[in-house]
Design an enzyme around this catalytic site. Structure first.
Site, PDB file in Angstrom:
ATOM      1  N   GLU A  67      -0.983  -8.578   4.785  1.00 62.50           N
ATOM      2  CA  GLU A  67      -0.822  -8.700   6.251  1.00 62.50           C
ATOM      3  C   GLU A  67      -2.164  -8.610   6.970  1.00 62.50           C
ATOM      4  O   GLU A  67      -2.264  -8.936   8.157  1.00 62.50           O
ATOM      5  CB  GLU A  67       0.169  -7.643   6.753  1.00 62.50           C
ATOM      6  CG  GLU A  67      -0.404  -6.268   7.069  1.00 62.50           C
ATOM      7  CD  GLU A  67      -0.739  -5.409   5.846  1.00 62.50           C
ATOM      8  OE1 GLU A  67      -0.827  -5.961   4.724  1.00 62.50           O
ATOM      9  OE2 GLU A  67      -0.945  -4.189   6.029  1.00 62.50           O
ATOM     10  N   HIS A  92      -3.575  -5.658   0.940  1.00 63.84           N
ATOM     11  CA  HIS A  92      -2.896  -5.879   2.214  1.00 63.84           C
ATOM     12  C   HIS A  92      -2.812  -7.357   2.567  1.00 63.84           C
ATOM     13  O   HIS A  92      -3.702  -7.869   3.250  1.00 63.84           O
ATOM     14  CB  HIS A  92      -3.655  -5.159   3.332  1.00 63.84           C
ATOM     15  CG  HIS A  92      -3.505  -3.670   3.319  1.00 63.84           C
ATOM     16  ND1 HIS A  92      -2.498  -3.021   3.986  1.00 63.84           N
ATOM     17  CD2 HIS A  92      -4.230  -2.705   2.709  1.00 63.84           C
ATOM     18  CE1 HIS A  92      -2.610  -1.707   3.799  1.00 63.84           C
ATOM     19  NE2 HIS A  92      -3.663  -1.490   3.018  1.00 63.84           N
ATOM     20  N   CYS A 104       0.842  -1.206   0.000  1.00 56.31           N
ATOM     21  CA  CYS A 104       0.000   0.000   0.000  1.00 56.31           C
ATOM     22  C   CYS A 104       0.875   1.255   0.000  1.00 56.31           C
ATOM     23  O   CYS A 104       1.552   1.542  -0.972  1.00 56.31           O
ATOM     24  CB  CYS A 104      -0.951  -0.054   1.194  1.00 56.31           C
ATOM     25  SG  CYS A 104      -2.317   1.131   1.064  1.00 56.31           S
TER      26      CYS A 104
END
Lengths: 237, 742
Positions: A205, A203, A86
């Protein structure tokens, strides 16, 4: 192996990357401050999401000019693995470590939602555990995620396998509905020429636990861990 | 008010009037001060004695709220409420309005509302973990309405996304009464170890007073005075009274402040919000019973030439006041240097109870802290029931002809802006950052796991202006009941609430009556449900050209889940489950969404509430969730059973078939609204267990049908009253805003 998570003023997904590596994957991880000129030893550097310096000039533009980014560039030059997520992706393009640019979303609005991305290059240390064309479910959350590269560069990226992820539907078809931000060619993530630096807007994560809606993002981190395990075996021999 | 008049450098006659103080209040000031105040002092009094800061019309009513309980660590009066959640941790939360600023500058008004409530949370030493919001606008059928709506949503996202705290829930309603005066209520929730709690107190004579964060500019001068007047067509010119937010600075300030608190470097912390430095100085001194000596020229300014009164009343955002022991100063400065944030010492804590402000050596103000911060008169305004109450209560919705095409009525309700999916709104908010969001927006309550503890917090915000308009007392009760019920639906035990009371001009007896009734209703519900009010905010003067908003009490509720993985959502998640209704069949079309959307009327009496029954219902629900006996739970609210079952279908992607008993008014059964009702889905094998427990708990359980298929089919007494494809309902429910806001 050891991960480093770079923290710029205004990073806010540093915590999420850190927790995923430490608590879900049980690997070593440290925060690395924006003012560091020298890095310690790291196998993988993560540039996390957020709003570095408020994204007040252009997203990632000021972060790209912090002291630590010189160290990141050196690390990448020596073949170190760098993952920009990002805002981290935006900083890497601003630093010239990745090709192309990220522009305002087509909707002109911030967009937070689950998307699907297709793995278009599974031969990188970041993607070896994914099947070619595998579709991963993970969220996006950004205002400036519309990837752009001029036509000649696009062709070159394609030729070199530098387009790593594309927005697609659940079945892996790229189309407008699947594209959350108007990225050219549905591009969600790219690598540098040598394949040791990648950036993506979604994302991974945030997609590391079923309780959060998906664990598809783990394949990226597990590929990296596998990469170093294999290397260690080779070195031991 | 012209700049010159505000400036207070001249001595125009009766400056206090121009600053919004009454003659009586001026007399009280003279009495408390023992002399005439100078213009700087008068400015300080005027901002602190504004309705926004002094609660002078609401204080006596707010005393009705139960504010104590076994879990309460800190009730109202501080920056935020603090509630124990076990294992040495506490939840910290508060809701606050930013209505007036948002009416004239929607983006910045909303953004600084978020920034302000955020500061209230980390000022206490807590790590913020979530935002919620409650919004009201005029119908989005015109450009101005859409501008306000879009601007507010963008402003909330702009601030919250940047600081990296997820916006996980909220509500949005549209009524003509909010057209000129939208409501923007922002809530923030934080978590901290109880022992880390810091209060906004200027303790310890000789301690230093330091100001950190943004430089002080001319924005937001007299913002609180602006917030304490009715809006008018002249309000646009008050745009300079609206502050401008800098979320990046806000994020750095959170990180730096929490590090300072963590390292126990500060004796007191106070954020600068409404009434700026004046509020921070006088409140911290007043709470501690100390005095302060301040050198005003040390305040870092954004531009040259600010007058002392401007420095004292500026509402420039992203500023914090620290009380620090001299030997800790160097370490504190080190933290702020790392984050590249200015920190300057303004003065010190003194004995006595006076706040003395010097400007280049000359005393410009010398006031008793307690007088400025708490000395304002308390009013018992006149109260009178408005004439409309009886008129509207006399309306019988069942006198209207029954609606024949209930399928179409359901689709109309699903696509009504009040009911329709708010994804257009929340997809502009980062609701997942910090990776703790187990349930995000779009359900009854959001659920956030607490890292490392195995527990979770559930949060919800609710209020129904229509109900409160028709029956303010009942509306107050319903707001508390619905917010806490939403928590219980997720499986969480309500542990505290914060309230935002949005009303008209309290100096008008009818408006004050609405306020008082609502507070009484809320207080009664809190007492019966045993949930304390630990903080909140009152917003009066929500009127434009004599037209007031609906009385709109909004409740933000926080609940505790002992096991994070045992929480329940609203969607039918599997086929072949039984659908049951838990709770009474006491419903009404009075004040309902159906009456508004289908018949265009806001009238009649909403169904009343049995509070002890509500309490039993909520406890029963929590037992079902903890025992994993239900697969979904969805509170019945706007649009009644029909809308609830459609939403559970759409959320889970599964159809349903219901068989309701025959009825003379299927539209009442489908769309009537009443409290204490929850739609659940149950695995067939668990039905026996659930029925048995319902019997023991004294809660009514009615089997309505089954989940499955790709349609919603509802029979009433054997005849089909609704038959809709999921796809059609999805289209109605999900596409309204993207179509309307193009």
């Amino acid at each position: 192996m050891k991960f480093g998570v770079i923290v710029f003023p205004g990073s806010n997904c540093d915590l999420d990357a850190y927790h995923l590596v430490r608590d879900v994957l049980n690997e070593r991880v440290e925060y690395v401050g924006y003012d560091r000129r020298l890095l310690g030893y790291y196998d993988v550097l993560i540039l996390p999401g957020g709003f570095s310096y408020g994204d007040y000039l252009r997203s990632g533009a000021i972060a790209a000019r912090t002291p630590v980014m010189e160290a990141v560039a050196d690390f990448a030059d020596r073949g170190g693995l760098v993952l920009g997520i990002c805002n981290g992706f935006q900083a890497l393009t601003e630093a010239g470590l990745l090709p192309g640019a990220l522009c305002r979303n087509g909707s002109l609005q911030f967009r937070c939602r689950q998307v699907y991305v297709r793995v278009d290059n599974n031969s990188l240390p970041f993607t070896t555990l994914a099947a070619e064309g595998e579709v991963l479910r993970m969220p996006v959350a950004h205002g400036d995620g519309s990837y752009y590269a001029p036509p000649e560069l696009l062709q070159e990226l394609d030729r070199n396998g530098q387009v790593v992820f594309r927005y697609a539907d659940q079945d892996g078809r790229t189309n407008t509905e699947a594209n959350p931000n108007g990225s050219i060619d549905n591009i969600a993530g790219v690598s540098n020429r040598s394949g040791n630096v990648i950036g993506l807007m979604p994302h991974p994560e945030r997609a590391g636990e079923i309780a959060l809606g998906s664990e598809d993002g783990l394949v990226i981190f597990k590929s990296l861990i596998g990469h170093f395990q294999n290397r260690e075996v080779v070195e031991d021999v | 008010m012209s700049e010159q008049e505000k400036a207070g450098t001249d001595k125009p006659e009766k400056l206090w009037r121009k600053l919004g103080l009454s003659d009586h209040e001026y007399e009280v000031i003279v009495e408390q001060l023992g002399r005439e105040p100078n213009p700087v002092e008068l400015n300080m009094y005027s901002v602190m004695w504004s309705e926004h800061c002094s609660y002078k019309h609401s204080r006596s009513s707010l005393k009705l709220f139960p504010t104590d309980g076994p879990r309460v660590v800190q009730g109202p009066g501080e920056n935020a409420g603090v509630v124990d959640i076990g294992d040495g941790y506490a939840a910290v939360f508060k809701i606050e309005s930013h209505n007036h600023p948002s009416a004239v500058e929607p983006y910045q008004g909303a953004a600084t509302g978020v920034g302000g409530i955020l500061r209230d949370i980390y000022t206490m030493g807590a790590q913020p973990i979530a935002f919620l919001n409650s919004l009201r606008f005029g119908p989005p059928d015109n450009a101005r309405g859409r501008y306000l709506f879009a601007g507010v949503v963008a402003g909330i996202g702009g601030y919250g996304n940047c600081v990296g705290i997820p916006t996980v829930g909220g509500e949005v309603y549209f009524e003509p009464c909010y057209r000129g005066n939208p409501l923007v209520n922002a809530m923030c929730v934080g978590v901290m170890p109880v022992e880390r709690l810091v209060l906004g107190k200027a303790c310890g004579e000789g301690n230093l007073v330091a100001l950190a964060g943004a430089r002080t500019g001319r924005d937001g001068i007299h913002g609180v005075t602006f917030a304490s007047e009715e809006l008018s067509d002249q309000s646009e010119k008050d745009r300079p009274a609206v502050q401008v937010g800098d979320p990046f600075l806000g994020k750095l300030l959170i990180d730096a402040t929490l590090e300072a608190v963590d390292r126990k470097l500060v004796a007191g912390v106070q954020d600068l919000g409404g009434a700026g430095l004046t509020c921070a100085l006088t409140e911290t001194a007043s709470r501690a019973g100390t005095g302060l000596e301040i050198d005003l020229e040390k305040v870092l300014l954004r531009e040259e030439g600010l007058e002392p009164f401007e420095i004292l009343t500026s509402e420039s955002q992203e500023r914090m006041l620290f009380i620090v022991e001299p030997q800790r100063l160097e370490e504190l400065e080190g933290i702020f240097r790392h984050w590249e944030l200015p920190l300057t010492v303004l003065g010190r804590v003194s004995s006595g109870k006076m706040v003395t402000v010097r400007y280049h050596g000359e005393i410009v103000a010398e006031v008793p802290a307690g007088s400025v911060a708490g000395g304002s008169p308390e009013y018992e305004p006149e109260s009178r029931e408005p004439a409309y109450i009886r008129e509207l209560a006399a309306f019988d919705p069942l006198g209207l002809p029954p609606v024949k095409n209930r399928g179409k009525a359901l689709l109309d309700l699903l696509s009504a802006p009040d009911v329709a999916s708010k994804e257009w709104v929340w997809q502009q908010y980062d609701y997942m950052v910090r990776t703790c969001t187990l349930e995000g927006p779009g359900g009854d309550a959001a659920v956030l796991r607490l890292r490392g503890s195995g527990k979770a917090l559930a949060v919800a915000v609710d209020g129904n202006g229509r109900h409160a308009y028709l029956d303010p007392r009942l509306g107050g009760m319903l707001a508390v009941a619905e917010a806490t019920r939403n928590l219980s639906c997720s499986g969480a035990e309500p542990i505290g609430i914060t309230d935002c009371l949005n009303f008209g001009n309290p100096e008008k007896p009818e408006m004050f009556w609405q306020f008082r009734q609502s507070v009484e209703g809320m207080a009664e519900a809190c007492r019966v449900l045993e949930v304390p009010v630990v903080g909140g905010n009152v917003s009066f003067y929500n009127e434009v050209e004599d037209e007031a908003i609906y009385p709109t009490p909004v409740v933000g509720a926080v609940g505790l889940l002992e096991k994070a993985d045992q929480h329940c959502g609203i969607g039918f998640c599997a086929e072949g489950n039984l659908i049951c209704l838990i709770g009474p069949h006491h419903i009404s079309l009075g004040g309902s969404q159906f009456l508004k959307t289908i018949h265009g009327r806001v009238a009649g009496s909403p169904a009343g509430i049995d509070l002890p029954g509500e309490k039993k219902l909520q406890a029963f629900l929590r037992r079902l969730v903890a025992g994993k006996l239900i697969m979904s739970a969805h509170d019945l609210s706007d649009g009644g059973l029909g809308v609830a079952v459609a939403e559970s279908c759409l959320k889970g992607g599964t159809g349903a078939a219901l068989d309701l008993p025959s009825s003379p008014r299927p539209d009442l059964d489908l769309f009537g609204e009443g409290p204490s009702r929850v739609l659940v889905s149950i695995r067939p094998a668990d039905l026996g267990d659930v029925s048995k427990q319902a019997g023991e708990a004294g809660v009514r359980l009615s089997e309505l049908g089954w989940t499955g298929g790709k349609k919603l089919e509802i029979n009433c007494g054997g005849s089909r009253v609704v038959s809709l494809e999921l796809e059609a309902m999805k289209k109605a429910y999900e596409e309204v805003f993207s179509w309307m806001m193009k």
